[in-house]
Design a protein around this motif. Structure first.
Motif, PDB file in Angstrom:
ATOM      1  N   GLU A  21     -11.599 -15.201   7.401  1.00  0.00           N
ATOM      2  CA  GLU A  21     -10.738 -15.323   6.214  1.00  0.00           C
ATOM      3  C   GLU A  21     -10.624 -13.993   5.471  1.00  0.00           C
ATOM      4  O   GLU A  21      -9.534 -13.548   5.128  1.00  0.00           O
ATOM      5  N   LYS A  22     -11.755 -13.351   5.242  1.00  0.00           N
ATOM      6  CA  LYS A  22     -11.759 -12.090   4.488  1.00  0.00           C
ATOM      7  C   LYS A  22     -11.086 -10.961   5.273  1.00  0.00           C
ATOM      8  O   LYS A  22     -10.357 -10.152   4.702  1.00  0.00           O
ATOM      9  N   VAL A  23     -11.321 -10.915   6.584  1.00  0.00           N
ATOM     10  CA  VAL A  23     -10.716  -9.863   7.406  1.00  0.00           C
ATOM     11  C   VAL A  23      -9.202 -10.050   7.478  1.00  0.00           C
ATOM     12  O   VAL A  23      -8.443  -9.084   7.391  1.00  0.00           O
ATOM     13  N   GLU A  24      -8.743 -11.296   7.598  1.00  0.00           N
ATOM     14  CA  GLU A  24      -7.302 -11.548   7.636  1.00  0.00           C
ATOM     15  C   GLU A  24      -6.644 -11.208   6.300  1.00  0.00           C
ATOM     16  O   GLU A  24      -5.526 -10.696   6.272  1.00  0.00           O
ATOM     17  N   GLN A  25      -7.329 -11.474   5.196  1.00  0.00           N
ATOM     18  CA  GLN A  25      -6.802 -11.109   3.879  1.00  0.00           C
ATOM     19  C   GLN A  25      -6.667  -9.596   3.753  1.00  0.00           C
ATOM     20  O   GLN A  25      -5.788  -9.102   3.065  1.00  0.00           O
ATOM     21  N   GLY A  26      -7.550  -8.868   4.435  1.00  0.00           N
ATOM     22  CA  GLY A  26      -7.536  -7.405   4.373  1.00  0.00           C
ATOM     23  C   GLY A  26      -6.765  -6.763   5.505  1.00  0.00           C
ATOM     24  O   GLY A  26      -6.917  -5.576   5.753  1.00  0.00           O
ATOM     25  N   ASN A  27      -5.972  -7.543   6.228  1.00  0.00           N
ATOM     26  CA  ASN A  27      -5.168  -7.033   7.349  1.00  0.00           C
ATOM     27  C   ASN A  27      -6.006  -6.323   8.407  1.00  0.00           C
ATOM     28  O   ASN A  27      -5.702  -5.221   8.838  1.00  0.00           O
ATOM     29  N   GLY A  28      -7.096  -6.924   8.798  1.00  0.00           N
ATOM     30  CA  GLY A  28      -7.894  -6.399   9.895  1.00  0.00           C
ATOM     31  C   GLY A  28      -9.247  -5.834   9.493  1.00  0.00           C
ATOM     32  O   GLY A  28     -10.159  -5.763  10.299  1.00  0.00           O
ATOM     33  N   LYS A  29      -9.376  -5.410   8.239  1.00  0.00           N
ATOM     34  CA  LYS A  29     -10.643  -4.868   7.738  1.00  0.00           C
ATOM     35  C   LYS A  29     -10.726  -5.179   6.252  1.00  0.00           C
ATOM     36  O   LYS A  29      -9.710  -5.380   5.604  1.00  0.00           O
ATOM     37  N   ALA A  30     -11.937  -5.205   5.725  1.00  0.00           N
ATOM     38  CA  ALA A  30     -12.079  -5.502   4.299  1.00  0.00           C
ATOM     39  C   ALA A  30     -13.406  -4.984   3.760  1.00  0.00           C
ATOM     40  O   ALA A  30     -14.382  -4.890   4.492  1.00  0.00           O
ATOM     41  N   ASN A  31     -13.414  -4.655   2.478  1.00  0.00           N
ATOM     42  CA  ASN A  31     -14.636  -4.354   1.744  1.00  0.00           C
ATOM     43  C   ASN A  31     -14.872  -5.524   0.799  1.00  0.00           C
ATOM     44  O   ASN A  31     -13.997  -5.858   0.000  1.00  0.00           O
ATOM     45  N   VAL A  32     -16.036  -6.147   0.906  1.00  0.00           N
ATOM     46  CA  VAL A  32     -16.315  -7.338   0.113  1.00  0.00           C
ATOM     47  C   VAL A  32     -17.714  -7.227  -0.485  1.00  0.00           C
ATOM     48  O   VAL A  32     -18.646  -6.779   0.187  1.00  0.00           O
ATOM     49  N   HIS A  33     -17.859  -7.666  -1.714  1.00  0.00           N
ATOM     50  CA  HIS A  33     -19.170  -7.676  -2.360  1.00  0.00           C
ATOM     51  C   HIS A  33     -19.985  -8.859  -1.837  1.00  0.00           C
ATOM     52  O   HIS A  33     -19.445  -9.920  -1.522  1.00  0.00           O
ATOM     53  N   LYS A  34     -21.288  -8.663  -1.778  1.00  0.00           N
ATOM     54  CA  LYS A  34     -22.209  -9.690  -1.283  1.00  0.00           C
ATOM     55  C   LYS A  34     -22.040 -11.011  -2.030  1.00  0.00           C
ATOM     56  O   LYS A  34     -22.097 -12.092  -1.437  1.00  0.00           O
ATOM     57  N   ASP A  35     -21.805 -10.945  -3.342  1.00  0.00           N
ATOM     58  CA  ASP A  35     -21.641 -12.163  -4.140  1.00  0.00           C
ATOM     59  C   ASP A  35     -20.457 -12.996  -3.673  1.00  0.00           C
ATOM     60  O   ASP A  35     -20.519 -14.227  -3.693  1.00  0.00           O
ATOM     61  N   LYS A  36     -19.376 -12.345  -3.272  1.00  0.00           N
ATOM     62  CA  LYS A  36     -18.190 -13.074  -2.786  1.00  0.00           C
ATOM     63  C   LYS A  36     -18.512 -13.821  -1.498  1.00  0.00           C
ATOM     64  O   LYS A  36     -18.036 -14.937  -1.288  1.00  0.00           O
ATOM     65  N   LEU A  37     -19.307 -13.213  -0.639  1.00  0.00           N
ATOM     66  CA  LEU A  37     -19.705 -13.885   0.599  1.00  0.00           C
ATOM     67  C   LEU A  37     -20.639 -15.050   0.300  1.00  0.00           C
ATOM     68  O   LEU A  37     -20.496 -16.131   0.873  1.00  0.00           O
ATOM     69  N   HIS A  38     -21.580 -14.841  -0.619  1.00  0.00           N
ATOM     70  CA  HIS A  38     -22.501 -15.916  -1.006  1.00  0.00           C
ATOM     71  C   HIS A  38     -21.758 -17.094  -1.632  1.00  0.00           C
ATOM     72  O   HIS A  38     -22.100 -18.246  -1.386  1.00  0.00           O
ATOM     73  N   GLU A  39     -20.741 -16.801  -2.440  1.00  0.00           N
ATOM     74  CA  GLU A  39     -19.945 -17.863  -3.070  1.00  0.00           C
ATOM     75  C   GLU A  39     -19.323 -18.785  -2.025  1.00  0.00           C
ATOM     76  O   GLU A  39     -19.202 -19.981  -2.241  1.00  0.00           O
ATOM     77  N   LYS A  40     -18.926 -18.205  -0.915  1.00  0.00           N
ATOM     78  CA  LYS A  40     -18.304 -18.980   0.166  1.00  0.00           C
ATOM     79  C   LYS A  40     -19.341 -19.701   1.025  1.00  0.00           C
ATOM     80  O   LYS A  40     -18.995 -20.519   1.858  1.00  0.00           O
ATOM     81  N   GLY A  41     -20.629 -19.345   0.858  1.00  0.00           N
ATOM     82  CA  GLY A  41     -21.687 -19.987   1.629  1.00  0.00           C
ATOM     83  C   GLY A  41     -22.158 -19.194   2.832  1.00  0.00           C
ATOM     84  O   GLY A  41     -22.791 -19.748   3.738  1.00  0.00           O
TER      85      GLY A  41
END
Length: 122
Positions: free
Chosen positions: A57-77
């Motif tokens: 989901e995050k990679v597709e939102q970033g068009n192939g790559k993404a920078n994401v904070h750890k908290d955002k990943l934890h929020e998703k589980g």
């Protein structure tokens, strides 16, 4: 000498080397033998699939790559304790993967997310 079914104890008819009286008993017996391992594996596979969906989901939102904070990943589980493999670059950087989607830990609890390029030569 009469043999009895390993599952239900009923007498077995037929071939001399039979261990079960029916397919139902054979399946029940084998399911009991493998239940602990199967439940653990099922649990880990569910975690890995969930991790993969989150990275996808995050990679597709970033068009192939993404920078994401750890908290955002934890929020998703996202569960950082389960991965399928790692990849170490020539420079020594280690990527952690859940199937074809991976992440690279960066500074300040950020992660660089990528999709493995299947055309890549090892």
């Amino acid at each position: 000498m009469e043999k009895n079914c390993l599952e239900c104890g009923e007498p077995i008819k037929g071939r001399v080397d039979k261990k079960f009286c029916s397919d139902l008993c054979r399946n029940a017996y084998n399911n009991k033998q493998n239940s602990d391992t199967t439940n653990y594996m099922r649990s880990v596979n569910n975690i890995l699939r969930k991790n993969r969906r989150i990275l996808l989901e995050k990679v597709e939102q970033g068009n192939g790559k993404a920078n994401v904070h750890k908290d955002k990943l934890h929020e998703k589980g996202f569960n950082f304790h389960h991965i399928t493999h790692t990849y170490k670059t020539k420079k020594g950087t280690v990527y952690y993967f859940c199937y074809e989607y991976g992440y690279l830990p960066l500074d300040k609890d950020f992660y660089f997310l990528v999709k493995w390029d299947s055309d890549r030569k090892e």
